[in-house]
Every structure is written in structure tokens, then in C-alpha cells.
Scaffold this motif. Structure first.
Motif, PDB file in Angstrom:
ATOM      1  N   ILE A 188       0.844  -1.207   0.000  1.00 53.41           N
ATOM      2  CA  ILE A 188       0.000   0.000   0.000  1.00 53.41           C
ATOM      3  C   ILE A 188       0.875   1.252   0.000  1.00 53.41           C
ATOM      4  N   ASP A 189       1.980   1.168   0.696  1.00 54.53           N
ATOM      5  CA  ASP A 189       2.829   2.348   0.814  1.00 54.53           C
ATOM      6  C   ASP A 189       3.455   2.714  -0.532  1.00 54.53           C
ATOM      7  N   GLU A 190       3.808   1.684  -1.288  1.00 50.19           N
ATOM      8  CA  GLU A 190       4.386   1.970  -2.603  1.00 50.19           C
ATOM      9  C   GLU A 190       3.312   2.582  -3.508  1.00 50.19           C
ATOM     10  N   ILE A 191       2.099   2.077  -3.413  1.00 49.79           N
ATOM     11  CA  ILE A 191       1.013   2.665  -4.222  1.00 49.79           C
ATOM     12  C   ILE A 191       0.807   4.123  -3.778  1.00 49.79           C
ATOM     13  N   ALA A 192       0.825   4.332  -2.455  1.00 52.32           N
ATOM     14  CA  ALA A 192       0.593   5.684  -1.914  1.00 52.32           C
ATOM     15  C   ALA A 192       1.692   6.650  -2.349  1.00 52.32           C
ATOM     16  N   SER A 193       2.887   6.118  -2.593  1.00 53.57           N
ATOM     17  CA  SER A 193       4.008   7.004  -2.948  1.00 53.57           C
ATOM     18  C   SER A 193       3.743   7.719  -4.273  1.00 53.57           C
ATOM     19  N   ALA A 194       2.819   7.181  -5.066  1.00 50.30           N
ATOM     20  CA  ALA A 194       2.514   7.823  -6.353  1.00 50.30           C
ATOM     21  C   ALA A 194       1.467   8.933  -6.190  1.00 50.30           C
ATOM     22  N   ALA A 195       0.860   9.017  -5.013  1.00 52.66           N
ATOM     23  CA  ALA A 195      -0.206  10.014  -4.796  1.00 52.66           C
ATOM     24  C   ALA A 195       0.377  11.262  -4.143  1.00 52.66           C
ATOM     25  N   SER A 196      -0.247  12.402  -4.411  1.00 54.72           N
ATOM     26  CA  SER A 196       0.297  13.634  -3.813  1.00 54.72           C
ATOM     27  C   SER A 196      -0.074  13.706  -2.322  1.00 54.72           C
ATOM     28  N   ARG A 197      -1.150  13.001  -1.907  1.00 56.48           N
ATOM     29  CA  ARG A 197      -1.521  13.010  -0.481  1.00 56.48           C
ATOM     30  C   ARG A 197      -1.529  11.554   0.011  1.00 56.48           C
ATOM     31  N   PRO A 198      -0.344  10.974   0.255  1.00 59.13           N
ATOM     32  CA  PRO A 198      -0.302   9.548   0.633  1.00 59.13           C
ATOM     33  C   PRO A 198      -1.069   9.235   1.904  1.00 59.13           C
ATOM     34  N   GLU A 199      -1.301  10.241   2.736  1.00 60.56           N
ATOM     35  CA  GLU A 199      -2.046   9.987   3.985  1.00 60.56           C
ATOM     36  C   GLU A 199      -3.514   9.663   3.704  1.00 60.56           C
ATOM     37  N   LEU A 200      -3.970  10.003   2.487  1.00 61.53           N
ATOM     38  CA  LEU A 200      -5.378   9.693   2.163  1.00 61.53           C
ATOM     39  C   LEU A 200      -5.499   8.424   1.328  1.00 61.53           C
ATOM     40  N   VAL A 201      -4.407   7.647   1.282  1.00 59.42           N
ATOM     41  CA  VAL A 201      -4.456   6.370   0.554  1.00 59.42           C
ATOM     42  C   VAL A 201      -4.619   5.233   1.569  1.00 59.42           C
ATOM     43  N   VAL A 202      -5.575   4.359   1.298  1.00 55.37           N
ATOM     44  CA  VAL A 202      -5.866   3.264   2.222  1.00 55.37           C
ATOM     45  C   VAL A 202      -6.277   2.040   1.397  1.00 55.37           C
ATOM     46  N   GLY A 203      -5.963   0.866   1.904  1.00 54.56           N
ATOM     47  CA  GLY A 203      -6.395  -0.356   1.212  1.00 54.56           C
ATOM     48  C   GLY A 203      -7.806  -0.713   1.644  1.00 54.56           C
ATOM     49  N   THR A 204      -8.671  -0.991   0.650  1.00 60.06           N
ATOM     50  CA  THR A 204     -10.000  -1.526   0.979  1.00 60.06           C
ATOM     51  C   THR A 204     -10.074  -2.854   0.232  1.00 60.06           C
ATOM     52  N   HIS A 205      -9.725  -3.905   0.934  1.00 58.85           N
ATOM     53  CA  HIS A 205      -9.629  -5.224   0.301  1.00 58.85           C
ATOM     54  C   HIS A 205     -10.948  -5.954   0.441  1.00 58.85           C
ATOM     55  N   PHE A 206     -11.723  -5.923  -0.656  1.00 59.04           N
ATOM     56  CA  PHE A 206     -13.002  -6.640  -0.705  1.00 59.04           C
ATOM     57  C   PHE A 206     -12.719  -8.097  -1.082  1.00 59.04           C
ATOM     58  N   PHE A 207     -13.698  -8.945  -0.850  1.00 59.63           N
ATOM     59  CA  PHE A 207     -13.557 -10.370  -1.187  1.00 59.63           C
ATOM     60  C   PHE A 207     -14.601 -10.751  -2.231  1.00 59.63           C
ATOM     61  N   ALA A 208     -14.245 -11.693  -3.063  1.00 61.56           N
ATOM     62  CA  ALA A 208     -15.135 -12.051  -4.180  1.00 61.56           C
ATOM     63  C   ALA A 208     -16.218 -13.046  -3.736  1.00 61.56           C
ATOM     64  N   PRO A 209     -17.461 -12.908  -4.165  1.00 58.18           N
ATOM     65  CA  PRO A 209     -18.026 -11.776  -4.901  1.00 58.18           C
ATOM     66  C   PRO A 209     -18.271 -10.582  -3.954  1.00 58.18           C
ATOM     67  N   ALA A 210     -17.807  -9.414  -4.420  1.00 62.19           N
ATOM     68  CA  ALA A 210     -17.731  -8.258  -3.512  1.00 62.19           C
ATOM     69  C   ALA A 210     -19.098  -7.780  -3.019  1.00 62.19           C
ATOM     70  N   HIS A 211     -20.167  -8.067  -3.758  1.00 60.65           N
ATOM     71  CA  HIS A 211     -21.473  -7.597  -3.278  1.00 60.65           C
ATOM     72  C   HIS A 211     -22.100  -8.624  -2.330  1.00 60.65           C
ATOM     73  N   LEU A 242     -12.198 -23.227  -8.400  1.00 60.33           N
ATOM     74  CA  LEU A 242     -13.288 -22.271  -8.564  1.00 60.33           C
ATOM     75  C   LEU A 242     -12.749 -20.878  -8.892  1.00 60.33           C
ATOM     76  N   SER A 243     -11.725 -20.435  -8.135  1.00 59.24           N
ATOM     77  CA  SER A 243     -11.277 -19.058  -8.388  1.00 59.24           C
ATOM     78  C   SER A 243     -10.291 -18.973  -9.557  1.00 59.24           C
ATOM     79  N   GLY A 244      -9.787 -20.101 -10.023  1.00 58.25           N
ATOM     80  CA  GLY A 244      -8.875 -20.070 -11.176  1.00 58.25           C
ATOM     81  C   GLY A 244      -7.432 -20.215 -10.715  1.00 58.25           C
ATOM     82  N   LEU A 245      -6.747 -21.238 -11.222  1.00 59.47           N
ATOM     83  CA  LEU A 245      -5.360 -21.469 -10.799  1.00 59.47           C
ATOM     84  C   LEU A 245      -4.425 -20.377 -11.302  1.00 59.47           C
ATOM     85  N   ASP A 246      -4.865 -19.669 -12.344  1.00 59.36           N
ATOM     86  CA  ASP A 246      -4.000 -18.618 -12.911  1.00 59.36           C
ATOM     87  C   ASP A 246      -3.818 -17.433 -11.962  1.00 59.36           C
TER      88      ASP A 246
END
Ligand SMILES: CC(C)(COP(=O)(O)OP(=O)(O)OC[C@H]1O[C@@H](n2cnc3c(N)ncnc32)[C@H](O)[C@@H]1OP(=O)(O)O)[C@@H](O)C(=O)NCCC(=O)NCCSC(=O)CC(=O)CCCCCCCCCCCCC(=O)O
Ligand SMILES: NC(=O)C1=CN([C@@H]2O[C@H](COP(=O)(O)OP(=O)(O)OC[C@H]3O[C@@H](n4cnc5c(N)ncnc54)[C@H](O)[C@@H]3O)[C@@H](O)[C@H]2O)C=CC1
Length: 718
Positions: free
Chosen positions: A412-435, A521-525
């Protein structure tokens, strides 16, 4: 407690008052006894109205009391006393009447519900059965088939369905209280004999045995190994075939058996830990209590693939308008079609007017996101692509917009490093099926601000999901623990087991599907792509690398070989199993001979792997990783890990979660076994017992709720 008041019209009103859900604690039961006796003795009172304070009738027995010595008057004679009253007792069901709450209402002579109320005999979800007469009165009231369904599933029944089934006598959109008072006046003085459910006979179909057998089959499919639903079936059988008093005796016997079972303890633990996860804290002192979430009035989803579609539907269902973004017209069109049909199904299922759903607009233009409060990125699992998107979002979105990523394991931190406000970057890890899936891992990077965590956790609540705050590491909590588990499954195949043998052991334990069926079920790939990314296989693998070793550690190339030969799981008709009929897994003779060739190619002596070894190596390696996660401060508590596994990974609820299960098995045994397996397989480092496990054993294996104090002495990544 229960408050007593007299109102004009010769009515006594008894109000259960025990916030937040008017649970039937010892004090409440004492007060009900006393007030009902007072009302029945008072010559001036002609009818009694029983209601709950603050718009909730009653959430049932006080679950906290189950782990203590039982005190105060028991529920069964109390409900019998109400039923035996010569004066009519009318229950006013507002909010909820669950478990003992509904059983109390069934002891009353009439039930009037508000249209927004829900009722249910939910005990089975706590590893119990409705043991205050619920298994005997409900079948008498609504017939065996409908009662069997409600009692064995513990499902919540809407007021509309309740009146249709006959559980309540009347439903009103206006004041249920006023309706009940007026109604009570009209039935005062009537004989109550015909209203006593204990005197009724349960309407029973001719083919009772096949009805009950069918229920047992469904229970085995839904929650294999769970004791409570099976006991519920036995209790309903008693209601169908025995006089009331004998049925009650059977109900009590079954309850005594369940009450002291480890399963009931595990499920009650799940009930409380699920709620405790919302009370997040970080070592910096930020917490759910002192950090205000930002309002989310409009959201966006980037990428309408497997996950993005479900996330967009979840947001819309919560009434949040969504802008959905794709890369090209064709994908946008396909995404729109899929999302719209999911929403139509949702609104039909929930009986919601489409107007209640948040609108979704579809675009290829990222600039349309300038007014959104929150963006969820769900593009391919590719760091360079994600960074590119976060950099663009920083220039397009409002400076205070929350930027979330649905990565399943990237930093997450590496992804946040690309944002101008890294403090507003957060992981929201949903699970499949997300709904559908309830879990949301809220991943907190080292620069993520408390307000970002609070907003993501608030979003989880709005989406009716269970948010759990976790730290930033490869795979976070859930997927990280899955790795050693799946690796053990591959090693077991190498050593002589078959996929169906491993799966059977895991399914007998209580998982809905064994690990090989899940992978198909989820795919070996999915895993293959990530192993290629990590350089464990594929073009990045240095030439000359040994087939079964990486960095001096054991490695199984089995899943890579399957993927290379086009066996990607269900979607290609073959994976660990063969799928000749859609979705029906059958053991594949090809795989069996492939495994034999593989073993002889690598000089592996095939052996019969016992069921205990399969279970212990799979589960204890997963649990051991959980201890490492605690040690590193990636999860705040063992309870959080358990919530993640029960709500996101199909861990059987009646086993409490991996950390709770380890404690139930006995930490010294888990340690012993890990030491044994590590001695036998020194090239598998994650079988080496973690120091946290050793420490807990050295401290006498305290119960799970005491581990947090020990963990706090370690560093935290939250
Ligand atoms: C009610 C709800 C739908 C409310 O939901 P919501 O508004 O979302 O709030 P929550 O966050 O869920 O809850 C708020 C807060 O309240 C706590 N809470 C909720 N319900 C209860 C409860 N019933 N008891 C205690 N506390 C409760 C909850 O934990 C929250 O607090 P926090 O944890 O601090 O955040 C929702 O809450 C809900 O669904 N609740 C559960 C409803 C339910 O399942 N009720 C059934 C309870 S079990 C029951 O009723 C059993 C019986 O009636 C049988 C009684 C017979 C007993 C006889 C015993 C005989 C034993 C013989 C054995 C002999 C053994 C021997 O021989 O020794
Ligand atoms: N599939 C799963 O079970 C889970 C996946 N995840 C994670 O969710 C993310 C998405 O995964 P999936 O939905 O499975 O992927 P997917 O491959 O099904 O969908 C990705 C979508 O993103 C779109 N996309 C790519 N680049 C884009 C761009 N620049 N702008 C807009 N859209 C773009 C693609 O066209 C595609 O429709 C990944 O990070 C994955 O690791 C997380 C949990 C579970």
C-alpha cells in the motif's frame, strides 16, 4: 429491568428496559416475574401489554450471561406463567424479537408488530437451540415445515412474512403500542385457553421423516459438522410427535448438551468479536472513538472486472451514487450490462424500489471524478498500473478525496508514494463476490491517516460489511495466512495424498469447500500470475533454478505445471479435478497418473498420508502464520484474525476462527506438532513454531482475550 404502569382502560403496561437491545438478563427476568405477578393480582387490571423500551422488543437472552454461572429466575417457567395468565397478554413487537425475545412473545396470547420489525429464533447462530419453549411453540403455531426452516437457519423474518406465516396476529405501519392497547381492551375478559400454544397440536405433514431428512441434508451442505442445527431438527421432531411437556423435556436435554459444547462457545465468541472489530485503535492513539470519518456522498470505482462490478453494486445498494470508470468502450459496455443486471436482481430480491439504490454512471474519462469523495481502484494486480492511476487521481480528484485500492496483497505504501496526499491512501480489500462477501480488510499503510481509516471503516458499516483494520505486508492478514496453508496442500500431494483426500479432510472439518476445489473455482492462474510476478516461476526465474527449491526452501512446482498445461480450474474444464458437467468436480485419473510420474521423476517415495497429518499440516501452518502476524503487529488482536477468517475465508463459525481453534486444541499441542513437522521437513521454514506461540505456551496458554496484552509489548504496523 421491567417498568410497570397502569393506563386508562384497565390495562397494565410492562416495558422491558435494558439498553441497547432489552436482553433478558437476570435483573430483567426478575422484574418480568414481579410485574406480571403484580398485574395478574391487580383486580383493576383486565389486560396486560408487554413491550420493549426504545423501539426494540427484545434481543433475547443476555448472551454475556452464558459464560457465567446462571443466576436469577429461569426463562421457561416465566414464559409458562405468562401463558397461564387468565388475563390476556399482548406483546408489542417493535424493532426485534429474537431468540428468547420471540419465545417470550410466543408465551403471550397475542402479538402485534410494527411493519419495520423483525422476528427470529436466532439461537442456532450461537451454537444453541431455542430452549425457552421456542422449538415446541413455534411448530404448534405455524406448522412444522415453516418452523423447521426458521429454527434451523436462525434467519430474520420480516413483519410482513411473520403475519403471513401466523407468527404475529397483526402488523401496523402506525404505532404498534397504540394498536396493542386498543386491541387488549377488546379481548379483556375473553377466555385465554384457546390462545395457549402449549395446548395446540403442531400441523405436521404426512412425510415428516422425509421433511426432516431433507433438512439434515441441507444442514450438512451448509454447515457440516455443526451440532446445533442437527439438535434443532431433533427438537422439532419432538414437537411434531410428542405432547408439549415431553417435547419441552427433550428441548432441555438437547440444550444442556449444546450449552456446554465447544461449538456454542466458539459461535458466541464470533458474535462478540465481530462487533469488537469495529472498535479499532492504532498505537498512535487514534481510534474509532476519537477520529471522525469523512462523509461519503459520491464514490467512484475504477475497473469493472470481477471485483469492480461487485464493489459498484455494494456502493449503489447503500444508496451512494457511483461513477464507474473503464479503459475502453467494449469493457465499459460489458461492465454496465453486468452491473445493471446485478442491480435488477438485487432490487427484486430485497423488494427494493430501484429508486432506493444509488445511481451509477459509466465513463471512460477519469476527469469526471473531480467531485467524488472516495475512489476505489480495482484494476489489474499490477504495481506500475496502480501507481500510474494513483498519480492521475491526485491531479484529477479533490485534494481531500480518499483514494482506496482493492489490491489483494501489493504494498500500500508503494502505491501511496505515487499520490500527492499519501495519507489519504488506504487499502479496501473486498472479497469475491464483492457484493456478497461480508469482509472488508482496511489496510493501513505507514502513512495512512486516522481519518482515512475511520472513513474506510465507516464505509464498511454503510455497506453492511465487517471492516477489520490490518497492517501493510504482502497479502495483509487473510491472504498471507493462506500461503503456507496452500503450500502444505501441494506438499501433501507430492508426498502421496490425492486432492480429494485433502479436500475431504478440510470439508469434514467444516469448510464448505476443500482448498483444491476452492482453487479450481477461483482459477489457478490467479496464484500463477502472482508467483510469476514474484519470480518464483516463469520468465523471471533464473536459469538453472532447481525445480523443487527456491532460495534454499522447499517449493512445489505442481500448480505451475498444471497452469502451463492449460489446466486453470473450472473455467477450462480441468484443474485439480475434472469438470465434465459444469461445476461438478470429479477426481481425474489423468492427475493421479501425473502425480505418480512426478513423484518418480523427483525420486519421492509415495506414502499414505493420514487424515490427522493432512489437517494438522494445513491448519497449523496457517495458524503459525497468524502468530507471526500478531508478533509483527499486522493484526491488532487474535480476535481480528478470527473475524477475517470466519467472515472472509469460510472458516467454520462453530470452530471460532483459527486462533480460537488453536487455543481450543491446546497451544502446547499445536507447538508440539509444529516442532514435529518442522523436524521432519526442515526445508519448510514456516513450519518452525513462531516465537509468539512459544511465548504463549511458556505463559501457560492464556485464553485468547488475554493475548492482546502480551502482543502490545511487540511493535505494531498499524
Ligand atoms: C439485536 C440485534 C439485531 C441488534 O443489532 P444492532 O442494532 O446492529 O446492534 P449490535 O451492535 O448487534 O448490538 C449492540 C450491543 O448489544 C449487544 N447485544 C446484542 N444482543 C445481545 C444479547 N442477546 N445479549 C447480550 N448482548 C447483546 C452486542 O454485543 C452489542 O454490544 P457490544 O458487543 O459491546 O458491541 C443484534 O445485536 C443481534 O442479532 N443480537 C443477537 C440476538 C440473538 O441472537 N438473540 C438470541 C440470544 S440466545 C437466546 O435468546 C437463547 C434463549 O432464549 C434460550 C434461553 C434458554 C436458556 C436456558 C439455559 C439452559 C441451560 C441449560 C444448560 C445446563 C448446562 C449444565 O448442565 O450446566
Ligand atoms: N478476483 C478476486 O477474487 C480478487 C481480486 N482482488 C484485487 O482486485 C483487483 C481487481 O481484480 P479483478 O477484478 O479480479 O481483475 P479483472 O481482471 O477482473 O478486472 C480488472 C479491470 O480493470 C480494468 N482496467 C485496467 N486498467 C484500467 C484503467 N487504467 N482504468 C480503468 N479500468 C482499467 C480492466 O479493463 C478490467 O475490466 C486486483 O488488484 C486484484 O488483486 C481482490 C480481492 C479478490
Amino acid at each position: 429491568m421491567a417498568l410497570y404502569r397502569r393506563i386508562p382502560g384497565a390495562i397494565a403496561v410492562i416495558t422491558l428496559t435494558n439498553p441497547p437491545v432489552n436482553a433478558l438478563s437476570c435483573t430483567v427476568r426478575e422484574a418480568i416475574y414481579e410485574t406480571v405477578k403484580r398485574a395478574t393480582a391487580d383486580q383493576e387490571v383486565k389486560a396486560i401489554v408487554l413491550c420493549g423500551a426504545n423501539g426494540k422488543f427484545c434481543g433475547g437472552a443476555d448472551i454475556k450471561e452464558f459464560s457465567r454461572e446462571m443466576r436469577g429466575p429461569p426463562l421457561v417457567p416465566m414464559i409458562d406463567m405468562i401463558e397461564e395468565s387468565e388475563k390476556p397478554v399482548v406483546a408489542v413487537i417493535e424493532g426485534v424479537a429474537f431468540g428468547g425475545g420471540l419465545e417470550l412473545a410466543l408465551g403471550c396470547h397475542y402479538r402485534i408488530a410494527h411493519s419495520g420489525a423483525q422476528v427470529g429464533l436466532t439461537e442456532v447462530t450461537l451454537g444453541l437451540l431455542p430452549a425457552a419453549g421456542g422449538t415446541q411453540r413455534l411448530p404448534r403455531l405455524i406448522g412444522v415445515p415453516a418452523a423447521l426452516d426458521i429454527i434451523t437457519t436462525g434467519r430474520h423474518v420480516s413483519a410482513q412474512e411473520a403475519v403471513r406465516l401466523g407468527i404475529v396476529d397483526k402488523v401496523t405501519d402506525s404505532s404498534a403500542m397504540e394498536e396493542a392497547i386498543e386491541f387488549a381492551k377488546t379481548v379483556a375478559g375473553e377466555p385465554m385457553g384457546p390462545r395457549r400454544l402449549s395446548l395446540w397440536t403442531a400441523a405436521c405433514p404426512e412425510d415428516l421423516d422425509s421433511l426432516l431428512e431433507g433438512a439434515l441434508v441441507r444442514i450438512r451442505q451448509r454447515s457440516r459438522g455443526a451440532l446445533a442445527p442437527v439438535a434443532c431438527v431433533q427438537a422439532v421432531r419432538a414437537a411434531a410427535s410428542l405432547p408439549f411437556a415431553q417435547g419441552m423435556k427433550k428441548e432441555q436435554e438437547l440444550m444442556a448438551y449444546l450449552f456446554t459444547s465447544g461449538q456454542a462457545r466458539a459461535m458466541q465468541y464470533c458474535f462478540f468479536t465481530q462487533r469488537a472489530a469495529a472498535r479499532w485503535t492504532t498505537p498512535s492513539g487514534a481510534s474509532w472513538e476519537n477520529t471522525k470519518a469523512r462523509p461519503v456522498r459520491q464514490a467512484a470505482v475504477i475497473g469493472l472486472g470481477t471485483m469492480g462490478k461487485g464493489i459498484a453494486v455494494s456502493l449503489s445498494r447503500a444508496g451512494i451514487p457511483v461513477i464507474a470508470v473503464e479503459t475502453e468502450q467494449k469493457r465499459l459496455k460489458a461492465g454496465r450490462k453486468a452491473v445493471n443486471s446485478m442491480l435488477t436482481r438485487e432490487s427484486q430480491k430485497r423488494g427494493l424500489a430501484e429508486a432506493h439504490l444509488g445511481s451509477i454512471s459509466f465513463t471512460l474519462d477519469l476527469r469526471k471524478l473531480r467531485d467524488t469523495d472516495l475512489v476505489i481502484e480495482a484494476v489489474f494486480e499490477d504495481m506500475a498500473l496502480k501507481k500510474q492511476i494513483f498519480s492521475k487521481l491526485s491531479s484529477v480528484c479533490r485534494p481531500d478525496a480518499l483514494l482506496c485500492t482493492n489490491t489483494s496483497g501489493l504494498n500500500i505504501d508503494e502505491i501511496a508514494s505515487a499520490a500527492s496526499r499519501p495519507e489519504l491512501v488506504v487499502g479496501t480489500h473486498f472479497f469475491a463476490p464483492a457484493h456478497v462477501m461480508k469482509l472488508l480488510e482496511v489496510v493501513c499503510g505507514p502513512r495512512t491517516s486516522p481519518v482515512a481509516v475511520a472513513t474506510a471503516m465507516q464505509l464498511a458499516k454503510r455497506l453492511e460489511k465487517i471492516g477489520v483494520v490490518v497492517g501493510n505486508c504482502s497479502g495483509f492478514v487473510g491472504n498471507r495466512m493462506m500461503r503456507p496453508y496452500t503450500e502444505q496442500a501441494y506438499y501433501l500431494l507430492e508426498e502421496g495424498a490425492r486432492p480429494e483426500e485433502v479436500d475431504l479432510v478440510l470439508e469434514e472439518f467444516g469448510f464448505a469447500m476443500g482448498i483444491f476445489r476452492v482453487m479450481d473455482l477461483s482459477g489457478l492462474d490467479v496464484g500463477w500470475r502472482s508467483r510469476k510476478e514474484l519470480g518464483l516461476t516463469g520468465p523471471k526465474l533464473p536459469p538453472g533454478t532447481e525445480a523443487r527449491s527456491r532460495g534454499g526452501k522447499r517449493y512445489s512446482p505442481l500448480p505451475d505445471i498444471l497452469c502451463e498445461s492449460g489446466r486453470l480450474g473450472q473455467k477450462t474444464g480441468r484443474g485439480w479435478y475434472l469438470y465434465e458437467k459444469e461445476r461438478v468436480a470429479t477426481p481425474d485419473p489423468w492427475l493421479q497418473s501425473f502425480l505418480e510420474d512426478y513423484r518418480s521423476r523427483f525420486g519421492i517415495q509415495s506414502r499414505r498420508v493420514g487424515q490427522d497429518e493432512i489437517l494438522e499440516r494445513c491448519l497449523y501452518s496457517l495458524i503459525n502464520e497468524g502468530f507471526r502476524i500478531l508478533q509483527e503487529g499486522i493484526a491488532a488482536s487474535p480476535e481480528d484474525i478470527d473475524v477475517i477468517y470466519v467472515s472472509g475465508y469460510g472458516w467454520p463459525r462453530h470452530r471460532g476462527g483459527p486462533m480460537f481453534y488453536a487455543w481450543m486444541v491446546g497451544l502446547p499441542k499445536v507447538l508440539d506438532k509444529l516442532e514435529h513437522y518442522h523436524r521432519t521437513h526442515p526445508d519448510i521454514p514456516n513450519l518452525a513454531p513462531s516465537s509468539m506461540l512459544r511465548k504463549l505456551v511458556a505463559r501457560g496458554s492464556p485464553p485468547v482475550h488475554q493475548w492482546r496484552a502480551l502482543i502490545q509489548q511487540h511493535s505494531s504496523q498499524l
